[in-house]
Design a protein around this motif. Structure first.
Motif: not given
Length: 160
Positions: A142-160
């Motif tokens: 579950f933390l891996g999923e959360s890390f990916l979501a946070s890295f997407r925000v940092l990279l400016g990628k908000t799409d799933r």
């Protein structure tokens, strides 16, 4: 992967509901036998209650890590998305350290209890002790999923 984690989250939620539902039975039997003479005082109900309570806590912790509600402290002001993502990554990294402790020491805990049985119900203690490494594995997923979501925000990628 998202579907798998969603299904796993639903399974854990149903297991938690079942655990709480089953926990009501031995606790009720304990209370009734303590204050009335209607049924005998069964000692096994205390042991079963304790084991169900352990699993209830661990299942709840697994679910809370997925939902992002476990280990949360609301002391910082609301931040912009990117600083908030950085803070989330740091926070999740700290939780990840606990997950690895639960996983590594939990495996040793299971090995310790492998040949032991509970006193009254004579259940293998490994069934109880396995809650710790299972929680560690679920937290890592579950933390891996959360890390990916946070890295997407940092990279400016908000799409799933």
């Amino acid at each position: 992967m998202r579907r798998f984690l969603d299904a796993l989250h639903r399974l854990l939620t149903w297991l938690l509901v079942a655990t709480v539902g089953i926990l009501v039975v031995p606790v009720t039997l304990q209370v009734i036998s303590r204050y009335t003479a209607l049924i005998p005082a069964w000692i096994w109900t205390e042991e079963l209650s304790r084991f169900l309570f352990i699993w209830m806590i661990m299942l709840g912790a697994m679910i809370a890590v997925r939902e992002g509600t476990h280990f949360m402290v609301d002391v910082l002001p609301d931040l912009a998305p990117r600083p908030n993502a950085l803070l989330q990554i740091f926070s999740n990294f700290c939780v990840l350290l606990f997950a690895w402790v639960f996983l590594a020491w939990g495996v040793q805990f299971v090995r310790f209890g492998w040949d032991q049985t509970s006193e009254l119900a004579e259940l293998p203690m490994a069934f109880i002790f396995v809650a710790w490494p299972v929680a560690g594995v679920m937290w890592v997923l579950f933390l891996g999923e959360s890390f990916l979501a946070s890295f997407r925000v940092l990279l400016g990628k908000t799409d799933r």
